[in-house]
Design a protein around this motif. Structure first.
Motif, PDB file in Angstrom:
ATOM      1  N   UNK A  94       0.955  -1.208  -0.027  1.00  0.00           N
ATOM      2  CA  UNK A  94       0.205  -0.120  -0.019  1.00  0.00           C
ATOM      3  C   UNK A  94       0.927   1.157   0.057  1.00  0.00           C
ATOM      4  N   UNK A  95       1.138   1.856  -1.083  1.00  0.00           N
ATOM      5  CA  UNK A  95       2.142   3.127  -1.145  1.00  0.00           C
ATOM      6  C   UNK A  95       1.682   3.876  -0.098  1.00  0.00           C
ATOM      7  N   UNK A  96       0.348   4.541   0.026  1.00  0.00           N
ATOM      8  CA  UNK A  96       0.003   5.417   0.974  1.00  0.00           C
ATOM      9  C   UNK A  96       0.448   5.152   2.316  1.00  0.00           C
ATOM     10  N   UNK A  97       0.440   3.985   2.807  1.00  0.00           N
ATOM     11  CA  UNK A  97       0.768   3.583   4.183  1.00  0.00           C
ATOM     12  C   UNK A  97       2.281   3.781   3.933  1.00  0.00           C
ATOM     13  N   UNK A  98       2.960   3.391   3.255  1.00  0.00           N
ATOM     14  CA  UNK A  98       4.503   3.397   3.189  1.00  0.00           C
ATOM     15  C   UNK A  98       4.962   4.690   3.189  1.00  0.00           C
ATOM     16  N   UNK A  99       4.328   5.691   2.268  1.00  0.00           N
ATOM     17  CA  UNK A  99       4.660   7.087   2.522  1.00  0.00           C
ATOM     18  C   UNK A  99       4.521   7.618   3.793  1.00  0.00           C
ATOM     19  N   UNK A 100       3.390   7.369   4.369  1.00  0.00           N
ATOM     20  CA  UNK A 100       3.091   7.988   5.696  1.00  0.00           C
ATOM     21  C   UNK A 100       4.091   7.546   6.816  1.00  0.00           C
ATOM     22  N   UNK A 101       4.226   5.990   6.686  1.00  0.00           N
ATOM     23  CA  UNK A 101       5.314   5.655   7.571  1.00  0.00           C
ATOM     24  C   UNK A 101       6.740   6.216   7.376  1.00  0.00           C
ATOM     25  N   UNK A 102       7.446   6.654   6.036  1.00  0.00           N
ATOM     26  CA  UNK A 102       8.661   7.030   5.900  1.00  0.00           C
ATOM     27  C   UNK A 102       8.534   8.641   6.181  1.00  0.00           C
ATOM     28  N   UNK A 103       7.389   9.195   5.923  1.00  0.00           N
ATOM     29  CA  UNK A 103       7.232  10.551   6.411  1.00  0.00           C
ATOM     30  C   UNK A 103       7.461  10.854   7.814  1.00  0.00           C
ATOM     31  N   UNK A 104       6.868   9.908   8.567  1.00  0.00           N
ATOM     32  CA  UNK A 104       7.100   9.847  10.010  1.00  0.00           C
ATOM     33  C   UNK A 104       8.524   9.723  10.614  1.00  0.00           C
ATOM     34  N   UNK A 105       9.511   9.317   9.581  1.00  0.00           N
ATOM     35  CA  UNK A 105      10.858   8.926   9.981  1.00  0.00           C
ATOM     36  C   UNK A 105      11.163   7.556  10.243  1.00  0.00           C
ATOM     37  N   UNK A 106      10.224   6.483  10.175  1.00  0.00           N
ATOM     38  CA  UNK A 106      10.544   5.252  10.289  1.00  0.00           C
ATOM     39  C   UNK A 106      11.384   4.497   9.264  1.00  0.00           C
ATOM     40  N   UNK A 107      12.066   3.395   9.423  1.00  0.00           N
ATOM     41  CA  UNK A 107      12.733   2.672   8.454  1.00  0.00           C
ATOM     42  C   UNK A 107      11.914   1.387   7.999  1.00  0.00           C
ATOM     43  N   UNK A 108      11.691   1.351   6.747  1.00  0.00           N
ATOM     44  CA  UNK A 108      10.893   0.324   6.028  1.00  0.00           C
ATOM     45  C   UNK A 108      11.663  -0.704   5.527  1.00  0.00           C
ATOM     46  N   UNK A 109      11.232  -1.957   5.943  1.00  0.00           N
ATOM     47  CA  UNK A 109      12.047  -3.212   5.748  1.00  0.00           C
ATOM     48  C   UNK A 109      11.223  -4.145   4.587  1.00  0.00           C
ATOM     49  N   UNK A 110      11.698  -4.249   3.447  1.00  0.00           N
ATOM     50  CA  UNK A 110      11.147  -5.054   2.654  1.00  0.00           C
ATOM     51  C   UNK A 110      11.769  -6.356   2.656  1.00  0.00           C
ATOM     52  N   UNK A 111      11.252  -7.570   2.705  1.00  0.00           N
ATOM     53  CA  UNK A 111      11.900  -8.882   2.965  1.00  0.00           C
ATOM     54  C   UNK A 111      11.193  -9.901   2.120  1.00  0.00           C
ATOM     55  N   UNK A 112      11.894 -10.932   2.010  1.00  0.00           N
ATOM     56  CA  UNK A 112      11.440 -12.220   1.572  1.00  0.00           C
ATOM     57  C   UNK A 112      12.249 -12.613   0.172  1.00  0.00           C
ATOM     58  N   UNK A 113      11.674 -13.087  -0.544  1.00  0.00           N
ATOM     59  CA  UNK A 113      10.384 -13.334  -0.734  1.00  0.00           C
ATOM     60  C   UNK A 113       9.895 -14.661   0.006  1.00  0.00           C
ATOM     61  N   UNK A 114       8.496 -14.821  -0.003  1.00  0.00           N
ATOM     62  CA  UNK A 114       8.037 -15.848   0.876  1.00  0.00           C
ATOM     63  C   UNK A 114       6.950 -16.420  -0.108  1.00  0.00           C
ATOM     64  N   UNK A 115       6.965 -17.950   0.024  1.00  0.00           N
ATOM     65  CA  UNK A 115       5.763 -18.542  -0.816  1.00  0.00           C
ATOM     66  C   UNK A 115       4.395 -18.379  -0.249  1.00  0.00           C
ATOM     67  N   UNK A 116       4.291 -17.975   0.988  1.00  0.00           N
ATOM     68  CA  UNK A 116       2.898 -17.709   1.465  1.00  0.00           C
ATOM     69  C   UNK A 116       2.553 -16.312   0.837  1.00  0.00           C
TER      70      UNK A 116
END
Length: 294
Positions: free
Chosen positions: A192-214
């Motif tokens: 969800x790009x909107x949530x991602x931008x909000x979290x980044x704007x807040x100053x948190x780090x965003x970790x994208x991990x995987x891949x995962x079969x599930x």
């Protein structure tokens, strides 16, 4: 800035190429018969990672889930890969209720002790699916107390990638943790790009991990959300990890063999350097007194 590894503190500038979220060892009743509990297998994955240029992994297995801290130190010494171990707790379903009852009253002290006396260099906690239950709130309160006393980073498992803003409201709002001490994981599972931008704007780090079969259906959207964050000017908040949770997970080698070259090809070498080197050197460092007493 300093990072606390299983072999002692190192300068954050010395971390090199980082896998910001992974597991060498993990045992949980949620994955019966699929434990990560083989030092030889862990050593092979670390050597493959190092052979592809990897220098550091953040090992997010928290207290009580088979971290094997003695073996982590031995593996780091043998392979030359920095390993950052975690204290903290996962969701309640991963634990025996009796253990949780015993440690619950002194949770913040437990986290603080493991950060100051070893073996931990970060705290791992977990949210729930689109919300935070009582266990999550209690664990996050203890994590915040320990982080605010030591400067340690807090890594957060987001269930299916959800509740990112709820986590930030609690940790950074009510509990006073600086947002740049918070790493939100599994965001690729809820692209969800909107949530991602909000979290980044807040100053948190965003970790994208995987891949995962599930979560294979969201894998193809990974580069869309990374590109959206880059376009919005948030390249400095992004991390990536292999998140090896079972023996058949592609994990660490896949991260550097497949995903890093694709980041470089699609988003540019500068973005790849930020995601795999510059950002984790900041995100995984202790701030303030780095392990001092409260």
């Amino acid at each position: 800035m300093r990072v606390r590894t299983v072999l002692g503190d190192v300068a954050s500038a010395d971390l090199g190429v980082c896998d910001a979220h992974d597991h060498l060892f993990l045992r949980t009743p949620r994955l019966p018969g699929r434990e990560l509990d083989d030092p030889a297998h862990a050593a092979a994955r670390l050597r493959a990672f190092a052979g592809l240029g990897g220098r550091t992994i953040a090992h997010w297995t928290p207290y009580g889930l088979g971290r094997r801290t003695k073996e982590l130190a031995e593996l780091s010494a043998a392979t030359g890969v920095h390993i950052i171990a975690a204290t903290g707790l996962h969701q309640a379903v991963h634990y025996d209720p009796g253990l949780l009852a015993r440690i619950r009253p002194g949770l913040a002290a437990l986290f603080h002790r493991e950060l100051t006396d070893g073996p931990a260099g970060m705290i791992k906690v977990a949210g729930g699916f689109h919300g935070l239950d009582e266990h999550a709130r209690h664990t996050m309160a203890a994590a915040a107390e320990a982080s605010n006393a030591t400067g340690a980073p807090i890594g957060v498992h987001l269930e299916e990638g959800t509740a990112a803003l709820d986590v930030l409201d609690l940790l950074c709002g009510s509990l006073g943790v600086p947002p740049d001490r918070v790493i939100l994981s599994h965001l690729n599972r809820s692209p969800d790009p909107w949530i991602h931008r909000r979290a980044a704007e807040a100053g948190a780090y965003l970790c994208f991990d995987g891949p995962s079969r599930a979560h294979h259906a969201t894998d193809w959207r990974l580069f869309d959300v990374l590109a959206a964050l880059a376009e919005a000017g948030h390249t400095d908040r992004v991390l990536m990890g292999g998140d090896t949770t079972t023996p058949d997970t592609p994990g660490m080698p896949h991260l550097l063999r497949v995903l890093r070259p694709r980041v470089e090809a699609q988003l540019g070498r500068g973005v790849a350097t930020a995601i795999f080197e510059t950002n984790p050197a900041r995100a995984l460092a202790f701030s303030g007194r780095a392990g001092g007493s409260p």
